[in-house]
Scaffold this motif. Structure first.
Motif, mmCIF file in Angstrom:
data_model
loop_
_atom_site.group_PDB
_atom_site.id
_atom_site.type_symbol
_atom_site.label_atom_id
_atom_site.label_comp_id
_atom_site.label_asym_id
_atom_site.label_seq_id
_atom_site.Cartn_x
_atom_site.Cartn_y
_atom_site.Cartn_z
ATOM 1 N N GLU A 215 1.185 -1.309 0.243
ATOM 2 C CA GLU A 215 -0.255 -0.072 0.368
ATOM 3 C C GLU A 215 1.099 1.139 -0.121
ATOM 4 O OE1 GLU A 215 -3.220 -0.557 0.200
ATOM 5 O OE2 GLU A 215 -3.731 -2.951 0.387
ATOM 6 N N LEU A 216 2.015 1.227 0.844
ATOM 7 C CA LEU A 216 3.334 2.496 1.139
ATOM 8 C C LEU A 216 3.456 2.637 -0.406
ATOM 9 C CD1 LEU A 216 4.869 0.887 4.171
ATOM 10 C CD2 LEU A 216 2.892 2.511 3.969
ATOM 11 N N LEU A 217 3.804 2.319 -1.310
ATOM 12 C CA LEU A 217 3.798 2.396 -2.677
ATOM 13 C C LEU A 217 2.833 3.423 -3.558
ATOM 14 C CD1 LEU A 217 5.972 -0.735 -4.830
ATOM 15 C CD2 LEU A 217 6.919 1.861 -4.321
ATOM 16 N N PHE A 218 1.951 2.915 -3.293
ATOM 17 C CA PHE A 218 0.940 4.173 -3.744
ATOM 18 C C PHE A 218 0.815 5.330 -4.405
ATOM 19 C CE2 PHE A 218 -3.660 6.037 -3.873
ATOM 20 C CZ PHE A 218 -3.840 5.730 -5.054
ATOM 21 N N GLY A 219 1.334 6.074 -2.946
ATOM 22 C CA GLY A 219 1.814 7.277 -3.399
ATOM 23 C C GLY A 219 2.796 7.852 -3.742
ATOM 24 N N ASP A 220 3.629 7.151 -3.898
ATOM 25 C CA ASP A 220 4.792 7.290 -4.835
ATOM 26 C C ASP A 220 4.878 7.171 -5.793
ATOM 27 O OD1 ASP A 220 6.338 6.689 -2.007
ATOM 28 O OD2 ASP A 220 7.404 5.645 -1.629
ATOM 29 N N GLY A 221 4.087 6.563 -6.488
ATOM 30 C CA GLY A 221 3.900 6.101 -7.703
ATOM 31 C C GLY A 221 3.116 7.182 -8.245
ATOM 32 N N LEU A 222 2.167 7.991 -7.340
ATOM 33 C CA LEU A 222 1.459 8.942 -7.668
ATOM 34 C C LEU A 222 2.128 10.285 -8.058
ATOM 35 C CD1 LEU A 222 -1.880 8.810 -6.389
ATOM 36 C CD2 LEU A 222 -1.415 8.146 -8.930
ATOM 37 N N TYR A 223 3.180 10.422 -6.649
ATOM 38 C CA TYR A 223 4.551 11.439 -6.997
ATOM 39 C C TYR A 223 5.387 11.630 -8.019
ATOM 40 C CZ TYR A 223 6.955 15.649 -5.053
ATOM 41 O OH TYR A 223 8.050 16.022 -6.112
ATOM 42 N N ASN A 224 5.437 10.738 -8.439
ATOM 43 C CA ASN A 224 7.214 10.031 -9.595
ATOM 44 C C ASN A 224 5.973 10.612 -10.765
ATOM 45 O OD1 ASN A 224 9.762 9.235 -7.758
ATOM 46 N ND2 ASN A 224 8.577 7.439 -7.629
ATOM 47 N N TYR A 225 5.052 10.219 -10.770
ATOM 48 C CA TYR A 225 3.996 10.567 -12.135
ATOM 49 C C TYR A 225 3.620 12.374 -12.257
ATOM 50 C CZ TYR A 225 2.616 10.349 -16.590
ATOM 51 O OH TYR A 225 1.284 10.325 -17.745
ATOM 52 N N PHE A 226 2.540 12.616 -11.395
ATOM 53 C CA PHE A 226 2.718 14.160 -10.920
ATOM 54 C C PHE A 226 2.934 14.924 -11.214
ATOM 55 C CE2 PHE A 226 -1.699 11.192 -11.420
ATOM 56 C CZ PHE A 226 -2.194 11.516 -12.515
ATOM 57 N N SER A 227 4.037 14.957 -10.037
ATOM 58 C CA SER A 227 4.851 16.089 -9.941
ATOM 59 C C SER A 227 5.880 16.586 -10.894
ATOM 60 C CB SER A 227 5.761 15.213 -9.221
ATOM 61 O OG SER A 227 6.744 14.245 -9.482
ATOM 62 N N VAL A 228 6.226 15.266 -12.397
ATOM 63 C CA VAL A 228 6.504 15.657 -13.575
ATOM 64 C C VAL A 228 5.357 15.920 -14.724
ATOM 65 C CG1 VAL A 228 7.939 14.737 -15.916
ATOM 66 C CG2 VAL A 228 8.965 14.034 -13.081
ATOM 67 N N TRP A 229 4.094 15.486 -14.446
ATOM 68 C CA TRP A 229 3.217 15.761 -15.309
ATOM 69 C C TRP A 229 2.753 16.932 -15.558
ATOM 70 C CZ3 TRP A 229 -2.439 16.752 -15.042
ATOM 71 C CH2 TRP A 229 -2.772 16.965 -16.891
ATOM 72 N N VAL A 230 2.433 17.133 -13.769
ATOM 73 C CA VAL A 230 1.701 18.721 -13.841
ATOM 74 C C VAL A 230 2.025 19.676 -14.197
ATOM 75 C CG1 VAL A 230 0.647 20.235 -11.718
ATOM 76 C CG2 VAL A 230 -0.097 17.984 -11.951
ATOM 77 N N PRO A 231 3.257 19.958 -13.987
ATOM 78 C CA PRO A 231 4.094 21.007 -14.681
ATOM 79 C C PRO A 231 4.108 21.294 -15.625
ATOM 80 C CG PRO A 231 5.841 19.757 -13.053
ATOM 81 C CD PRO A 231 4.792 19.382 -12.928
ATOM 82 N N GLN A 232 4.968 20.425 -16.174
ATOM 83 C CA GLN A 232 4.691 19.330 -18.120
ATOM 84 C C GLN A 232 3.017 20.222 -18.672
ATOM 85 O OE1 GLN A 232 5.781 16.417 -19.098
ATOM 86 N NE2 GLN A 232 7.791 16.279 -18.223
#
Length: 394
Positions: free
Chosen positions: A174-191
Protein backbone atom coordinates in the motif's frame (compact mmCIF):
# COMPACT_ATOMS: atom_id res chain seq x y z
CA UNK A 1 -26.59 22.50 8.19
CA UNK A 2 -27.11 18.73 8.46
CA UNK A 3 -23.81 18.06 6.67
CA UNK A 4 -21.96 20.56 8.86
CA UNK A 5 -23.34 18.88 11.97
CA UNK A 6 -22.16 15.52 10.59
CA UNK A 7 -18.74 17.06 10.01
CA UNK A 8 -18.44 18.33 13.60
CA UNK A 9 -19.82 15.18 15.21
CA UNK A 10 -17.54 12.89 13.19
CA UNK A 11 -14.45 14.82 14.24
CA UNK A 12 -15.60 14.90 17.88
CA UNK A 13 -16.34 11.18 17.79
CA UNK A 14 -12.86 10.44 16.50
CA UNK A 15 -11.25 12.36 19.38
CA UNK A 16 -13.49 10.70 21.97
CA UNK A 17 -12.93 7.21 20.60
CA UNK A 18 -9.17 7.53 20.65
CA UNK A 19 -9.13 9.21 24.05
CA UNK A 20 -11.30 6.43 25.50
CA UNK A 21 -9.05 3.68 24.22
CA UNK A 22 -6.05 5.44 25.76
CA UNK A 23 -7.79 6.08 29.09
CA UNK A 24 -8.87 2.45 29.31
CA UNK A 25 -5.19 1.43 28.91
CA UNK A 26 -5.74 -0.65 25.79
CA UNK A 27 -2.27 -1.74 24.76
CA UNK A 28 -2.19 -0.52 21.17
CA UNK A 29 1.36 -1.89 20.84
CA UNK A 30 -0.03 -5.40 20.95
CA UNK A 31 -2.40 -4.73 18.06
CA UNK A 32 -1.27 -5.96 14.70
CA UNK A 33 -0.54 -3.58 11.85
CA UNK A 34 -3.98 -3.47 10.28
CA UNK A 35 -2.97 -2.55 6.73
CA UNK A 36 -0.84 -5.69 6.62
CA UNK A 37 -3.35 -8.00 8.37
CA UNK A 38 -4.29 -10.72 5.87
CA UNK A 39 -7.13 -12.07 8.03
CA UNK A 40 -8.80 -8.68 8.14
CA UNK A 41 -8.43 -8.35 4.38
CA UNK A 42 -10.23 -11.66 3.92
CA UNK A 43 -13.02 -10.49 6.26
CA UNK A 44 -13.67 -7.21 4.45
CA UNK A 45 -12.88 -8.28 0.87
CA UNK A 46 -16.56 -8.52 -0.01
CA UNK A 47 -17.32 -5.09 1.45
CA UNK A 48 -14.52 -3.56 -0.64
CA UNK A 49 -16.03 -5.19 -3.72
CA UNK A 50 -19.46 -3.91 -2.70
CA UNK A 51 -18.15 -0.37 -2.40
CA UNK A 52 -16.56 -0.37 -5.85
CA UNK A 53 -19.71 -1.95 -7.25
CA UNK A 54 -21.80 0.90 -5.77
CA UNK A 55 -23.48 -1.29 -3.15
CA UNK A 56 -22.76 1.37 -0.56
CA UNK A 57 -25.25 0.28 2.07
CA UNK A 58 -23.75 -3.22 2.24
CA UNK A 59 -20.18 -1.92 2.22
CA UNK A 60 -20.72 0.73 4.87
CA UNK A 61 -22.45 -1.75 7.18
CA UNK A 62 -19.19 -3.71 7.28
CA UNK A 63 -17.08 -0.55 7.59
CA UNK A 64 -19.16 0.56 10.59
CA UNK A 65 -18.58 -2.85 12.18
CA UNK A 66 -14.89 -2.25 11.61
CA UNK A 67 -15.19 1.14 13.31
CA UNK A 68 -16.73 -0.49 16.39
CA UNK A 69 -13.96 -3.08 16.55
CA UNK A 70 -11.03 -0.80 15.70
CA UNK A 71 -12.29 2.66 16.66
CA UNK A 72 -8.78 3.66 17.75
CA UNK A 73 -7.47 3.12 14.22
CA UNK A 74 -7.82 5.34 11.09
CA UNK A 75 -8.64 2.45 8.73
CA UNK A 76 -12.44 2.30 9.22
CA UNK A 77 -12.76 6.07 8.85
CA UNK A 78 -10.59 5.98 5.75
CA UNK A 79 -12.83 3.31 4.19
CA UNK A 80 -15.97 5.26 5.06
CA UNK A 81 -14.38 8.32 3.47
CA UNK A 82 -13.42 6.31 0.41
CA UNK A 83 -17.05 5.23 0.11
CA UNK A 84 -18.07 8.92 0.05
CA UNK A 85 -15.39 9.56 -2.57
CA UNK A 86 -16.93 7.00 -4.90
CA UNK A 87 -20.32 8.64 -4.49
CA UNK A 88 -18.64 11.80 -5.83
CA UNK A 89 -16.84 10.13 -8.74
CA UNK A 90 -19.69 9.70 -11.28
CA UNK A 91 -20.41 13.43 -11.26
CA UNK A 92 -17.67 15.41 -9.60
CA UNK A 93 -19.69 18.61 -10.18
CA UNK A 94 -22.13 17.39 -7.53
CA UNK A 95 -20.82 18.63 -4.18
CA UNK A 96 -23.47 16.93 -2.04
CA UNK A 97 -20.94 14.49 -0.56
CA UNK A 98 -17.99 16.88 -0.18
CA UNK A 99 -18.45 17.80 3.46
CA UNK A 100 -19.01 14.25 4.65
CA UNK A 101 -16.00 13.08 2.66
CA UNK A 102 -13.87 15.86 4.16
CA UNK A 103 -15.16 15.02 7.64
CA UNK A 104 -13.98 11.44 7.35
CA UNK A 105 -10.60 12.44 5.93
CA UNK A 106 -10.12 14.99 8.72
CA UNK A 107 -10.97 12.23 11.19
CA UNK A 108 -8.37 9.98 9.57
CA UNK A 109 -5.81 12.76 10.04
CA UNK A 110 -6.87 13.38 13.64
CA UNK A 111 -6.58 9.72 14.66
CA UNK A 112 -3.45 9.06 12.59
CA UNK A 113 -1.60 11.93 14.27
CA UNK A 114 -2.24 10.25 17.63
CA UNK A 115 -1.36 6.81 16.27
CA UNK A 116 1.90 8.25 14.94
CA UNK A 117 3.03 8.90 18.51
CA UNK A 118 2.78 5.21 19.41
CA UNK A 119 5.93 3.10 18.81
CA UNK A 120 5.74 0.55 15.96
CA UNK A 121 2.81 2.40 14.35
CA UNK A 122 4.66 5.37 12.86
CA UNK A 123 4.86 3.95 9.35
CA UNK A 124 1.24 2.81 9.30
CA UNK A 125 0.09 6.19 10.61
CA UNK A 126 2.21 7.92 7.95
CA UNK A 127 0.45 5.92 5.24
CA UNK A 128 -2.99 7.05 6.39
CA UNK A 129 -1.87 10.65 6.84
CA UNK A 130 -0.41 10.69 3.32
CA UNK A 131 -3.52 8.97 1.92
CA UNK A 132 -5.96 11.35 3.61
CA UNK A 133 -4.07 14.45 2.54
CA UNK A 134 -3.68 12.93 -0.92
CA UNK A 135 -7.41 12.40 -1.37
CA UNK A 136 -8.13 15.91 -0.08
CA UNK A 137 -5.65 17.27 -2.62
CA UNK A 138 -7.20 15.10 -5.30
CA UNK A 139 -10.63 16.63 -4.70
CA UNK A 140 -9.26 20.18 -4.70
CA UNK A 141 -7.28 19.59 -7.91
CA UNK A 142 -10.17 18.18 -9.93
CA UNK A 143 -11.08 20.01 -13.12
CA UNK A 144 -14.35 21.02 -11.50
CA UNK A 145 -12.74 22.45 -8.29
CA UNK A 146 -9.35 23.80 -9.45
CA UNK A 147 -8.42 24.88 -5.92
CA UNK A 148 -4.75 24.64 -6.79
CA UNK A 149 -3.34 26.25 -3.66
CA UNK A 150 -5.38 24.05 -1.34
CA UNK A 151 -4.39 21.08 -3.45
CA UNK A 152 -0.71 22.03 -3.24
CA UNK A 153 -0.88 22.44 0.54
CA UNK A 154 -2.55 19.05 0.92
CA UNK A 155 0.03 17.58 -1.46
CA UNK A 156 2.86 19.06 0.58
CA UNK A 157 1.48 17.42 3.72
CA UNK A 158 0.98 14.13 1.88
CA UNK A 159 4.58 14.25 0.64
CA UNK A 160 5.87 14.90 4.15
CA UNK A 161 4.29 11.69 5.44
CA UNK A 162 5.15 9.69 2.32
CA UNK A 163 8.80 10.45 3.03
CA UNK A 164 8.32 9.09 6.55
CA UNK A 165 7.57 5.65 5.10
CA UNK A 166 10.24 5.74 2.40
CA UNK A 167 12.14 2.47 2.23
CA UNK A 168 9.48 0.65 4.29
CA UNK A 169 7.50 -0.81 1.39
CA UNK A 170 8.15 -4.36 2.57
CA UNK A 171 5.70 -3.64 5.40
CA UNK A 172 2.87 -3.26 2.88
CA UNK A 173 2.60 -2.66 -0.88
CA UNK A 174 0.00 0.00 0.00
CA UNK A 175 2.90 2.33 0.81
CA UNK A 176 3.95 2.45 -2.86
CA UNK A 177 0.66 3.98 -3.97
CA UNK A 178 1.50 7.53 -2.91
CA UNK A 179 5.04 7.21 -4.26
CA UNK A 180 3.73 6.14 -7.67
CA UNK A 181 1.26 9.03 -7.89
CA UNK A 182 3.85 11.56 -6.77
CA UNK A 183 6.54 10.32 -9.14
CA UNK A 184 4.20 10.56 -12.11
CA UNK A 185 2.19 13.71 -11.44
CA UNK A 186 5.01 15.81 -9.98
CA UNK A 187 6.44 15.70 -13.51
CA UNK A 188 3.17 15.69 -15.47
CA UNK A 189 1.49 18.65 -13.71
CA UNK A 190 4.17 21.31 -14.41
CA UNK A 191 4.51 20.01 -17.99
CA UNK A 192 0.80 20.53 -18.61
CA UNK A 193 0.10 23.45 -16.25
CA UNK A 194 3.12 25.78 -16.55
CA UNK A 195 1.55 28.34 -14.19
CA UNK A 196 1.91 25.80 -11.37
CA UNK A 197 5.68 25.44 -11.80
CA UNK A 198 6.48 28.02 -9.09
CA UNK A 199 4.29 26.16 -6.58
CA UNK A 200 6.04 22.85 -7.33
CA UNK A 201 9.54 24.28 -7.64
CA UNK A 202 10.54 23.25 -4.11
CA UNK A 203 9.10 19.74 -4.33
CA UNK A 204 11.48 16.81 -4.96
CA UNK A 205 11.86 15.82 -8.60
CA UNK A 206 9.75 12.86 -9.72
CA UNK A 207 10.10 10.17 -12.37
CA UNK A 208 7.07 9.44 -14.55
CA UNK A 209 8.15 5.99 -15.71
CA UNK A 210 9.04 4.93 -12.18
CA UNK A 211 5.63 6.19 -11.06
CA UNK A 212 3.89 4.01 -13.65
CA UNK A 213 5.90 0.96 -12.57
CA UNK A 214 5.08 1.60 -8.90
CA UNK A 215 1.36 1.92 -9.67
CA UNK A 216 1.54 -1.36 -11.57
CA UNK A 217 3.10 -3.06 -8.56
CA UNK A 218 0.36 -1.68 -6.30
CA UNK A 219 -2.33 -2.88 -8.73
CA UNK A 220 -0.83 -6.40 -8.60
CA UNK A 221 -0.06 -6.72 -4.89
CA UNK A 222 -1.95 -4.20 -2.73
CA UNK A 223 -5.37 -4.66 -1.16
CA UNK A 224 -6.79 -1.31 -0.04
CA UNK A 225 -5.26 0.76 -2.86
CA UNK A 226 -5.24 -1.88 -5.61
CA UNK A 227 -8.32 -0.66 -7.45
CA UNK A 228 -7.35 3.01 -6.98
CA UNK A 229 -3.99 2.27 -8.60
CA UNK A 230 -5.72 0.58 -11.53
CA UNK A 231 -7.98 3.61 -12.00
CA UNK A 232 -4.98 5.92 -12.21
CA UNK A 233 -3.14 3.57 -14.54
CA UNK A 234 -6.17 3.43 -16.82
CA UNK A 235 -6.38 7.21 -16.96
CA UNK A 236 -2.63 7.74 -17.33
CA UNK A 237 -2.13 5.15 -20.06
CA UNK A 238 -5.27 6.10 -21.98
CA UNK A 239 -5.22 9.85 -21.53
CA UNK A 240 -1.61 10.92 -21.10
CA UNK A 241 0.75 8.22 -22.34
CA UNK A 242 -0.86 7.26 -25.65
CA UNK A 243 -1.35 3.59 -24.78
CA UNK A 244 -5.11 3.10 -25.41
CA UNK A 245 -4.88 -0.69 -25.81
CA UNK A 246 -3.45 -1.13 -22.31
CA UNK A 247 -5.98 1.35 -20.92
CA UNK A 248 -8.78 -0.57 -22.64
CA UNK A 249 -7.63 -3.83 -21.05
CA UNK A 250 -7.72 -2.22 -17.61
CA UNK A 251 -11.12 -0.63 -18.21
CA UNK A 252 -12.56 -3.93 -19.39
CA UNK A 253 -11.31 -5.68 -16.26
CA UNK A 254 -12.68 -2.95 -13.97
CA UNK A 255 -16.07 -2.92 -15.69
CA UNK A 256 -16.42 -6.69 -15.72
CA UNK A 257 -15.32 -6.94 -12.08
CA UNK A 258 -17.59 -4.09 -10.93
CA UNK A 259 -20.40 -4.01 -13.54
CA UNK A 260 -22.59 -1.56 -11.59
CA UNK A 261 -19.89 1.09 -11.17
CA UNK A 262 -20.99 3.90 -13.53
CA UNK A 263 -17.54 5.48 -13.69
CA UNK A 264 -15.91 2.23 -14.87
CA UNK A 265 -18.89 1.54 -17.14
CA UNK A 266 -18.68 4.82 -19.03
CA UNK A 267 -14.88 4.77 -19.18
CA UNK A 268 -15.02 1.35 -20.81
CA UNK A 269 -17.64 2.61 -23.30
CA UNK A 270 -15.49 5.66 -24.02
CA UNK A 271 -12.34 3.65 -24.71
CA UNK A 272 -14.23 1.19 -26.92
CA UNK A 273 -15.71 4.08 -28.88
CA UNK A 274 -12.42 5.99 -29.22
CA UNK A 275 -10.71 2.76 -30.35
CA UNK A 276 -13.26 2.39 -33.17
CA UNK A 277 -14.75 -0.78 -31.65
CA UNK A 278 -18.31 0.31 -32.39
CA UNK A 279 -19.81 -3.17 -32.37
CA UNK A 280 -18.54 -3.74 -28.82
CA UNK A 281 -19.27 -0.19 -27.68
CA UNK A 282 -22.94 -0.27 -28.67
CA UNK A 283 -24.27 -2.76 -26.05
CA UNK A 284 -22.05 -1.22 -23.37
CA UNK A 285 -23.48 2.25 -24.05
CA UNK A 286 -27.04 0.89 -24.30
CA UNK A 287 -26.57 -0.73 -20.90
CA UNK A 288 -25.59 2.64 -19.39
CA UNK A 289 -28.82 4.25 -20.64
CA UNK A 290 -30.88 1.29 -19.42
CA UNK A 291 -29.39 1.63 -15.94
CA UNK A 292 -30.06 5.37 -15.92
CA UNK A 293 -33.67 4.72 -16.95
CA UNK A 294 -34.06 2.15 -14.17
CA UNK A 295 -32.70 4.59 -11.57
CA UNK A 296 -29.61 2.64 -10.53
CA UNK A 297 -27.34 4.33 -7.98
CA UNK A 298 -24.68 6.54 -9.54
CA UNK A 299 -26.06 6.39 -13.06
CA UNK A 300 -26.95 9.95 -14.01
CA UNK A 301 -26.74 12.59 -16.70
CA UNK A 302 -22.94 12.72 -16.99
CA UNK A 303 -22.77 9.05 -17.93
CA UNK A 304 -25.91 9.50 -20.02
CA UNK A 305 -24.47 12.18 -22.30
CA UNK A 306 -21.42 10.01 -22.96
CA UNK A 307 -23.49 6.95 -23.82
CA UNK A 308 -26.12 8.78 -25.86
CA UNK A 309 -23.50 10.60 -27.93
CA UNK A 310 -21.61 7.36 -28.67
CA UNK A 311 -24.83 5.68 -29.78
CA UNK A 312 -25.75 8.67 -31.92
CA UNK A 313 -22.39 8.42 -33.68
CA UNK A 314 -22.65 4.66 -34.13
CA UNK A 315 -26.13 4.85 -35.69
CA UNK A 316 -25.20 7.85 -37.82
CA UNK A 317 -22.26 5.88 -39.24
CA UNK A 318 -24.81 3.23 -40.28
CA UNK A 319 -27.11 5.86 -41.82
CA UNK A 320 -29.83 5.21 -39.23
CA UNK A 321 -30.67 8.90 -39.09
CA UNK A 322 -33.91 8.70 -37.12
CA UNK A 323 -32.31 6.56 -34.43
CA UNK A 324 -29.17 8.67 -34.31
CA UNK A 325 -31.24 11.86 -33.96
CA UNK A 326 -33.02 10.42 -30.93
CA UNK A 327 -29.70 9.59 -29.25
CA UNK A 328 -28.14 12.96 -30.04
CA UNK A 329 -31.23 14.62 -28.58
CA UNK A 330 -30.82 12.57 -25.41
CA UNK A 331 -27.19 13.70 -25.21
CA UNK A 332 -28.39 17.31 -25.54
CA UNK A 333 -31.07 16.80 -22.88
CA UNK A 334 -28.64 15.17 -20.45
CA UNK A 335 -26.15 18.00 -20.94
CA UNK A 336 -28.76 20.70 -20.41
CA UNK A 337 -30.12 18.98 -17.30
CA UNK A 338 -26.74 19.42 -15.55
CA UNK A 339 -25.88 22.72 -17.26
CA UNK A 340 -22.93 21.14 -19.10
CA UNK A 341 -23.27 23.63 -21.94
CA UNK A 342 -19.52 23.96 -22.51
CA UNK A 343 -18.88 20.26 -23.03
CA UNK A 344 -17.77 18.81 -26.34
CA UNK A 345 -20.43 16.13 -26.19
CA UNK A 346 -23.09 18.84 -26.07
CA UNK A 347 -21.63 20.92 -28.92
CA UNK A 348 -21.01 17.95 -31.20
CA UNK A 349 -24.47 16.54 -30.54
CA UNK A 350 -25.93 19.87 -31.65
CA UNK A 351 -23.68 19.90 -34.73
CA UNK A 352 -24.76 16.36 -35.61
CA UNK A 353 -28.43 17.26 -35.25
CA UNK A 354 -27.91 20.27 -37.49
CA UNK A 355 -26.08 18.17 -40.05
CA UNK A 356 -28.83 15.53 -40.16
CA UNK A 357 -31.59 18.15 -40.47
CA UNK A 358 -29.65 19.84 -43.29
CA UNK A 359 -29.46 16.51 -45.14
CA UNK A 360 -33.20 16.09 -44.70
CA UNK A 361 -33.81 19.54 -46.18
CA UNK A 362 -34.90 21.27 -42.98
CA UNK A 363 -32.63 24.30 -43.38
CA UNK A 364 -34.30 26.41 -40.69
CA UNK A 365 -33.84 23.77 -37.98
CA UNK A 366 -30.30 23.08 -39.14
CA UNK A 367 -29.44 26.78 -38.86
CA UNK A 368 -30.90 26.90 -35.35
CA UNK A 369 -28.56 24.12 -34.19
CA UNK A 370 -25.48 25.61 -35.88
CA UNK A 371 -26.21 29.08 -34.49
CA UNK A 372 -26.60 27.63 -31.00
CA UNK A 373 -23.14 26.04 -31.28
CA UNK A 374 -21.73 29.40 -32.44
CA UNK A 375 -23.29 31.05 -29.43
CA UNK A 376 -22.08 28.53 -26.83
CA UNK A 377 -18.72 27.24 -28.09
CA UNK A 378 -15.49 29.21 -27.76
CA UNK A 379 -14.63 31.07 -30.93
CA UNK A 380 -11.27 29.33 -31.36
CA UNK A 381 -12.74 25.84 -30.84
CA UNK A 382 -13.17 23.24 -33.55
CA UNK A 383 -16.91 23.06 -32.84
CA UNK A 384 -17.30 26.81 -33.41
CA UNK A 385 -15.37 26.59 -36.68
CA UNK A 386 -17.48 23.68 -37.91
CA UNK A 387 -20.68 25.54 -37.09
CA UNK A 388 -19.49 28.56 -39.08
CA UNK A 389 -18.54 26.35 -42.03
CA UNK A 390 -21.89 24.54 -41.91
CA UNK A 391 -23.78 27.84 -41.97
CA UNK A 392 -21.80 28.97 -45.02
CA UNK A 393 -22.64 25.69 -46.80
CA UNK A 394 -26.33 26.21 -46.12
Amino acid sequence: MKLMLTYLLTGLLATQVFSKTTEDSINVDDHIILIADMQLQIEINQSMNDMYNFKFEEAERQFRWLKQKYGWHPLPYFLLGLSEWWKIMPNIDDRAHDEKFMAYMDTVINISERLYEIPKHEVEASFFLAAAYGFIGRLHSSEERKNWRKSAMAGKNALKYMQESEGMHELSPELLFGDGLYNYFSVWVPQNYPLLKPILAFFPKGDKQLGIEQLKEVSYNAFYTRTEAMVFLMRILGGYEGQPKKALQLSKYLHETFPDNPYFHRYYARLLYSSGKYQSARPVAESILAKIDSGMIGYEATSGRYAAFFLGQIHESRHNNDVSKSYYQRAVDFSESINALESGYYHYSLLALGKIHAKEGDRRKAKDYFNLVKKLAKRNSRAHRRAREALKDI
